[in-house]
Each structure stands twice: as C-alpha cells, then as structure tokens.
Design a protein around this motif. Structure first.
Motif, PDB file in Angstrom:
ATOM      1  N   ALA A   1       1.044  -1.350   0.046  1.00 25.09           N
ATOM      2  CA  ALA A   1       0.058  -0.047  -0.084  1.00 25.09           C
ATOM      3  C   ALA A   1       1.068   1.127   0.161  1.00 25.09           C
ATOM      4  N   GLU A   2       0.298   2.597  -0.543  1.00 24.40           N
ATOM      5  CA  GLU A   2       0.832   3.568  -0.560  1.00 24.40           C
ATOM      6  C   GLU A   2      -0.002   4.430   0.319  1.00 24.40           C
ATOM      7  N   PHE A   3       0.559   5.637   0.884  1.00 26.06           N
ATOM      8  CA  PHE A   3       0.028   6.562   1.690  1.00 26.06           C
ATOM      9  C   PHE A   3      -0.548   7.803   0.806  1.00 26.06           C
ATOM     10  N   LEU A   4      -1.846   7.817   0.657  1.00 19.72           N
ATOM     11  CA  LEU A   4      -2.521   8.787  -0.137  1.00 19.72           C
ATOM     12  C   LEU A   4      -2.849  10.241   0.552  1.00 19.72           C
ATOM     13  N   GLY A   5      -2.658  10.231   1.791  1.00 22.07           N
ATOM     14  CA  GLY A   5      -3.120  11.534   2.530  1.00 22.07           C
ATOM     15  C   GLY A   5      -4.061  11.190   3.606  1.00 22.07           C
ATOM     16  N   THR A   6      -4.504  12.164   4.093  1.00 23.46           N
ATOM     17  CA  THR A   6      -5.802  11.817   5.136  1.00 23.46           C
ATOM     18  C   THR A   6      -7.175  12.492   4.573  1.00 23.46           C
ATOM     19  N   GLU A   7      -8.217  11.674   5.156  1.00 26.75           N
ATOM     20  CA  GLU A   7      -9.624  12.048   4.517  1.00 26.75           C
ATOM     21  C   GLU A   7     -10.382  12.000   5.825  1.00 26.75           C
ATOM     22  N   SER A   8     -11.667  12.688   5.690  1.00 22.72           N
ATOM     23  CA  SER A   8     -12.674  12.375   6.762  1.00 22.72           C
ATOM     24  C   SER A   8     -13.453  11.234   6.373  1.00 22.72           C
ATOM     25  N   VAL A   9     -13.672  10.108   7.486  1.00 20.37           N
ATOM     26  CA  VAL A   9     -14.765   9.167   7.163  1.00 20.37           C
ATOM     27  C   VAL A   9     -15.405   9.346   8.298  1.00 20.37           C
ATOM     28  N   GLY A  10     -16.939   9.719   8.079  1.00 21.66           N
ATOM     29  CA  GLY A  10     -17.926  10.203   9.193  1.00 21.66           C
ATOM     30  C   GLY A  10     -17.203  11.398   9.830  1.00 21.66           C
ATOM     31  N   ASP A  11     -17.208  11.354  11.127  1.00 20.17           N
ATOM     32  CA  ASP A  11     -16.742  12.614  11.938  1.00 20.17           C
ATOM     33  C   ASP A  11     -15.351  12.386  12.493  1.00 20.17           C
ATOM     34  N   ARG A  12     -14.579  11.293  11.844  1.00 17.58           N
ATOM     35  CA  ARG A  12     -13.193  10.994  12.211  1.00 17.58           C
ATOM     36  C   ARG A  12     -12.403  11.272  10.920  1.00 17.58           C
ATOM     37  N   GLU A  13     -10.913  11.394  11.251  1.00 17.49           N
ATOM     38  CA  GLU A  13     -10.061  11.920  10.172  1.00 17.49           C
ATOM     39  C   GLU A  13      -9.326  10.432  10.018  1.00 17.49           C
ATOM     40  N   GLY A  14      -8.966   9.903   8.700  1.00 16.50           N
ATOM     41  CA  GLY A  14      -8.229   8.610   8.605  1.00 16.50           C
ATOM     42  C   GLY A  14      -7.137   9.009   7.668  1.00 16.50           C
ATOM     43  N   PHE A  15      -6.144   7.954   8.026  1.00 19.93           N
ATOM     44  CA  PHE A  15      -4.844   7.911   7.016  1.00 19.93           C
ATOM     45  C   PHE A  15      -5.433   6.888   5.757  1.00 19.93           C
ATOM     46  N   HIS A  16      -5.517   7.620   4.638  1.00 21.07           N
ATOM     47  CA  HIS A  16      -5.942   6.609   3.419  1.00 21.07           C
ATOM     48  C   HIS A  16      -4.663   5.868   2.835  1.00 21.07           C
ATOM     49  N   LEU A  17      -4.873   4.654   2.836  1.00 17.22           N
ATOM     50  CA  LEU A  17      -3.877   3.695   2.137  1.00 17.22           C
ATOM     51  C   LEU A  17      -4.491   2.810   0.971  1.00 17.22           C
ATOM     52  N   LYS A  18      -3.809   2.787  -0.038  1.00 13.89           N
ATOM     53  CA  LYS A  18      -4.257   2.069  -1.388  1.00 13.89           C
ATOM     54  C   LYS A  18      -3.288   1.038  -1.838  1.00 13.89           C
ATOM     55  N   ALA A  19      -3.522  -0.146  -2.209  1.00 15.64           N
ATOM     56  CA  ALA A  19      -2.761  -0.868  -2.648  1.00 15.64           C
ATOM     57  C   ALA A  19      -3.580  -1.370  -4.126  1.00 15.64           C
ATOM     58  N   ASP A  20      -2.992  -1.321  -5.219  1.00 19.51           N
ATOM     59  CA  ASP A  20      -3.452  -1.688  -6.439  1.00 19.51           C
ATOM     60  C   ASP A  20      -2.953  -2.834  -7.124  1.00 19.51           C
ATOM     61  N   ASP A  21      -1.921  -3.400  -6.257  1.00 16.24           N
ATOM     62  CA  ASP A  21      -1.632  -4.671  -7.007  1.00 16.24           C
ATOM     63  C   ASP A  21      -1.588  -5.847  -6.122  1.00 16.24           C
ATOM     64  N   VAL A  22      -2.905  -6.007  -5.345  1.00 13.35           N
ATOM     65  CA  VAL A  22      -3.096  -6.973  -4.429  1.00 13.35           C
ATOM     66  C   VAL A  22      -3.222  -8.372  -5.110  1.00 13.35           C
ATOM     67  N   ASP A  23      -2.126  -9.381  -4.492  1.00 14.74           N
ATOM     68  CA  ASP A  23      -2.558 -10.820  -5.002  1.00 14.74           C
ATOM     69  C   ASP A  23      -2.832 -11.612  -4.076  1.00 14.74           C
ATOM     70  N   HIS A  24      -4.322 -11.857  -3.663  1.00 12.69           N
ATOM     71  CA  HIS A  24      -4.687 -12.649  -2.904  1.00 12.69           C
ATOM     72  C   HIS A  24      -5.878 -13.203  -3.513  1.00 12.69           C
ATOM     73  N   GLN A  25      -5.845 -14.694  -3.199  1.00 14.59           N
ATOM     74  CA  GLN A  25      -7.283 -15.507  -3.583  1.00 14.59           C
ATOM     75  C   GLN A  25      -7.880 -16.058  -2.469  1.00 14.59           C
ATOM     76  N   GLN A  26      -9.170 -16.425  -2.612  1.00 17.82           N
ATOM     77  CA  GLN A  26      -9.915 -16.993  -1.699  1.00 17.82           C
ATOM     78  C   GLN A  26     -11.087 -17.667  -2.346  1.00 17.82           C
ATOM     79  N   VAL A  27     -11.252 -19.057  -1.718  1.00 16.20           N
ATOM     80  CA  VAL A  27     -12.318 -19.920  -2.421  1.00 16.20           C
ATOM     81  C   VAL A  27     -13.449 -19.894  -1.444  1.00 16.20           C
ATOM     82  N   ALA A  28     -14.776 -19.476  -2.012  1.00 13.76           N
ATOM     83  CA  ALA A  28     -16.052 -19.771  -1.445  1.00 13.76           C
ATOM     84  C   ALA A  28     -16.969 -20.491  -1.897  1.00 13.76           C
ATOM     85  N   GLY A  29     -17.026 -21.752  -1.612  1.00 15.11           N
ATOM     86  CA  GLY A  29     -18.048 -22.637  -2.085  1.00 15.11           C
ATOM     87  C   GLY A  29     -17.569 -23.301  -3.399  1.00 15.11           C
TER      88      GLY A  29
END
Length: 268
Positions: A102-130
């Motif tokens: 992930a990369e740090f994109l800055g801070t943003e409001s989520v509801g009434d709280r301030e949050g660090f915004h992190l984003k990963a564009d190249d996630v390599d994760h697989q999950q089996v569901a049924g």
C-alpha cells in the motif's frame, strides 16, 4: 548556488520525500498492529451481543493465536465456520497482507473522524468460497489518525464460478467506537457492510422468483391487525429489504449494531 547544484538538491529532496511517503503506509500499519495487540492483551475470549440485519444474535469468540480469534460454534449456527472447519476469523494480519504494498495517499474524513488513506493496487490474494474463486485485486483502508483503528475498508476483486466471471466490490465502514468495560478493547459498535457482485446470475434469478413470494407475504402483512403487523415488520422488514436489493442487482447492505461486549466469558 550553481543551477546544476540547485537541481541536484531538488532531485535529492524529492527522492527523500517519495521514500518517506512510501514508508508512511507501512509505519501506519505497524502502529495499528502494535496498538491492536495491546488492546487484545489479557483477552482470551469475548462475547458480542448485537443485531445483524435487524435480527438479534450472540456470538462467542475465542483466541486462536496472537492476532486472531475464532467463532465458538453453537447448535443453531449455520455457515459460520470457514472451509477448513475450524472457524478461524478476524485475523488482523490478513489486513497487513492485503496492504503490504500500500501507498499513503493522505488523510480524509470518514464520518466524523480523520483517517490515513492507504491504497494497494496490486493485491495478489485468492479465496475460495464454495464453488467460486475470488481474486482480490485492489485494497483500500482508512485508519484513524488518533487511535489507529480501521474506519473503512474497500476491496475490489473478481469472482469466478460455474456461471462465469463478474466483478465484486466489498465495503465495510466501522463507527461508534467504544471502550469495552473490563478490558483495553476499543471496538466499533456499528458496522455497515456493502457488497455488490456477491451473488451469481443463477442465484439472482432464484431471488427474483422469491420476490413473488415476498409480494404475497407483504399482502398478508397488510391484512394483519396493526400491532401484529408492526411486530412482524420489525422482525422481517430488514431481511425483506435486503432480499429485494439483492434480487434487483443492487447489492447487499448488512448493518450490525452492537448491544454489549463481554470479555473472558466463553467456556468451551
């Protein structure tokens, strides 16, 4: 100062800035993990009493290891364990794995709280569901700038099954954080999870057929005495609304509101 020297200083400054920017995301995640482990200190189990989609449920969790808890199965619980049968859930390190690039994109409001915004564009994760395989591709998380708790998570992926391939989007928003009595736990007492693409075309068709039955049920509700109708609507209303949204392709929204959390009360 010579122009070439000025350029070198500017380039060096930019490189330092970029390096610090890239490091921030991992530092934020490490801090969040450190504080969460401290909050779990001394907690071997806990019980959560809450309403999920309007239905009251009580869930018991017991510690598996340093970073995860599992559901303690009950006789009336269906589908709450994972594919391996051990019911392991809520593994905090799963977030770390998804956000490892992930990369740090800055801070943003989520509801009434301030949050660090992190984003990963190249996630390599697989999950089996049924009979479906879900490939996670993009992951975003907003972490509170003061308490380092998750405020919001957003996952984009692709589901592949017998009916073909379709995009999936899952969003979870945590709010109303409260200190849990008798512990260091600091938990969200309201969670809203929104999912699109989670049902395949075959399931959607089946839900559309079920809508006809729901329409008949609503007619029966309308014919009931007011007090009885209100009681039934209170019990069935959220489920009916959720099924309507799913059948129309509008996705699924599940609201969970916690009534009480008690620590170290579970005995297997």
């Amino acid at each position: 100062m010579h122009k070439a020297k000025v350029c070198q200083v500017l380039v060096a400054s930019l490189l330092v800035s970029f390096a610090a920017h890239a490091q921030d995301a991992q530092s934020i995640l490490a801090k969040a993990r450190e504080l969460q482990l401290a909050r779990w200190d001394g907690v071997d189990s806990y019980t959560v009493e809450q309403t999920v989609a309007g239905t009251k449920v009580v869930m018991d969790y017991i510690r598996v290891d340093e970073t995860s808890f599992r559901v303690v199965p009950k006789a009336n619980m269906v589908g709450m364990t994972d594919a391996s049968g051990d019911g392991a859930i809520a593994d905090f390190d799963d977030i770390q794995k998804l956000a490892k690039t992930a990369e740090f994109l800055g801070t943003e409001s989520v509801g009434d709280r301030e949050g660090f915004h992190l984003k990963a564009d190249d996630v390599d994760h697989q999950q089996v569901a049924g009979d479906q395989t879900i490939d996670f591709e993009k992951f975003e998380i907003w972490i509170d700038t003061t308490d380092y708790v998750p405020l919001k998570m957003l996952i984009h992926g692709t589901a592949t099954g017998p009916e073909g391939t379709r995009p999936i989007v899952v969003e979870k928003v945590d709010s109303d954080y409260q200190q849990v009595a008798g512990s260091n736990l600091y938990e969200p007492y309201r969670q809203v999870m929104t999912m699109s693409g989670v049902i395949d075309p075959k399931q959607q068709k089946e839900l559309q057929e079920a809508q006809k039955q729901m329409a008949e049920m609503e007619k029966q509700l309308a014919a009931m005495p007011a007090s009885q109708r209100q009681m039934m609507e209170k019990m069935m209303g959220p489920k009916l609304d959720m099924m309507k949204k799913m059948a129309s392709g509008g996705g699924v929204e599940i609201v969970s509101e916690t009534i009480d959390i008690r620590v170290n009360t579970v005995v297997e």
